[in-house]
Design a protein around this motif. Structure first.
Motif, PDB file in Angstrom:
ATOM      1  N   ARG A  30      -8.577   1.111  15.094  1.00 26.40           N
ATOM      2  CA  ARG A  30      -7.438   0.335  15.584  1.00 26.40           C
ATOM      3  C   ARG A  30      -7.388   0.337  17.116  1.00 26.40           C
ATOM      4  O   ARG A  30      -6.873  -0.603  17.721  1.00 26.40           O
ATOM      5  CB  ARG A  30      -6.176   0.969  15.002  1.00 26.40           C
ATOM      6  N   GLU A 236       1.480  -4.151  12.523  1.00 20.67           N
ATOM      7  CA  GLU A 236       1.150  -5.313  13.367  1.00 20.67           C
ATOM      8  C   GLU A 236       2.358  -6.206  13.646  1.00 20.67           C
ATOM      9  O   GLU A 236       2.215  -7.300  14.176  1.00 20.67           O
ATOM     10  CB  GLU A 236       0.037  -6.142  12.708  1.00 20.67           C
ATOM     11  N   TYR A 239       2.805  -7.594  17.159  1.00 18.29           N
ATOM     12  CA  TYR A 239       1.802  -8.646  17.395  1.00 18.29           C
ATOM     13  C   TYR A 239       2.259  -9.955  16.749  1.00 18.29           C
ATOM     14  O   TYR A 239       2.107 -11.028  17.329  1.00 18.29           O
ATOM     15  CB  TYR A 239       0.452  -8.193  16.827  1.00 18.29           C
TER      16      TYR A 239
END
Length: 268
Positions: A30, A236, A239
């Motif tokens: 990651r 995420e 994001y």
């Protein structure tokens, strides 16, 4: 060679509170992804298996080393150092708190103190929290900041307890972020002049709740910053907010990037 001067033009968004050392341990691939999406990460102190003050000292040193190592590999990242309420060993004396933290504060990659706060609001937690907050004038005087944790359980009551302990700090409020705020707690935090962190993840705050917060507090949007609080599991969601075509660009930039950079003294 270490890169302390980050080129902000290359930063798409900021994860204003995560645990890079835990991510590196549990999901090392990651780290490349975080680089690829041009995320600047601020890693707050939290460790596992802390039974003694010596364990805590080692954990804080390891956090510092990890952040320096990741920086040297080209990942722009910084950290906060502090005693998390779930990391208080039985043998930690309030008088030893300052030494634990202050040895990291002047490090170039350390942006201040955190993650401190309360989990259950026990007297023991309050004593350690107050010992850490007594360092606030020194830390903020060095142009650094403070990151405060609020728990998942009993959040409204414990947030009130934290705010009560911070009542006598009016001039320092702009350098303090109270994190993991929700629809139920963020109003008081903002009204009292603190900055507010929102953790966008499946276990904390959803995209829908974030939209409600934005709609409810239009006058405070310059004081809200987003994060993932990622550790063993990487989320995420931040994001996704950064990529969301439905959110106005200026609002998105403020919430996912610039508010955090201003708070962390990276944009004057």
């Amino acid at each position: 060679m270490e890169h302390h001067h980050v080129n902000l033009n290359h930063i798409n968004f900021v994860d204003s509170h995560m645990h890079l050392d835990l991510v590196q341990k549990s999901d090392p691939d990651r780290i490349q992804w975080i680089k690829k999406v041009h995320c600047l990460a601020v890693s707050w102190a939290f460790a596992k298996h802390i039974d003694t003050t010596a364990d805590l000292h080692r954990a804080l040193a390891l956090q510092r080393e990890t952040i320096h190592h990741l920086n040297s590999t080209g990942l722009p990242c910084f950290y906060l150092s502090g005693v998390h309420p779930r990391n208080i060993p039985p043998d930690l004396k309030t008088g030893a708190v300052a030494d634990l933290i202050m040895e990291n504060i002047d490090d170039k990659l350390c942006l201040g103190m955190g993650e401190i706060g309360l989990e259950t609001a026990s007297n023991r937690e309050k004593d350690i929290f107050s010992a850490q907050m007594s360092l606030a004038p020194q830390i903020i005087g060095r142009d650094k900041v403070i990151g405060i944790h609020t728990p998942r359980k009993d959040k409204q009551r414990v947030t009130r307890e934290i705010l009560a302990l911070l009542e006598n700090l009016p001039d320092l409020r702009d350098s303090i972020v109270i994190d993991h705020c929700t629809l139920q707690t963020i109003g008081t935090v903002l009204e009292q002049g603190f900055r507010a962190g929102i953790t966008v993840s499946p276990v904390k705050t959803s995209g829908g709740e974030l939209r409600q917060i934005v709609a409810r507090y239009p006058d405070h949007l310059d004081r809200i910053m987003l994060n993932t609080d990622s550790g063993d599991l990487y989320y995420e969601d931040l994001y996704m907010v950064f990529m969301d075509p439905g959110m106005p660009e200026s609002l998105k930039t403020a919430l996912t990037r610039d508010n955090a950079l201003i708070f962390y003294k990276k944009i004057k």
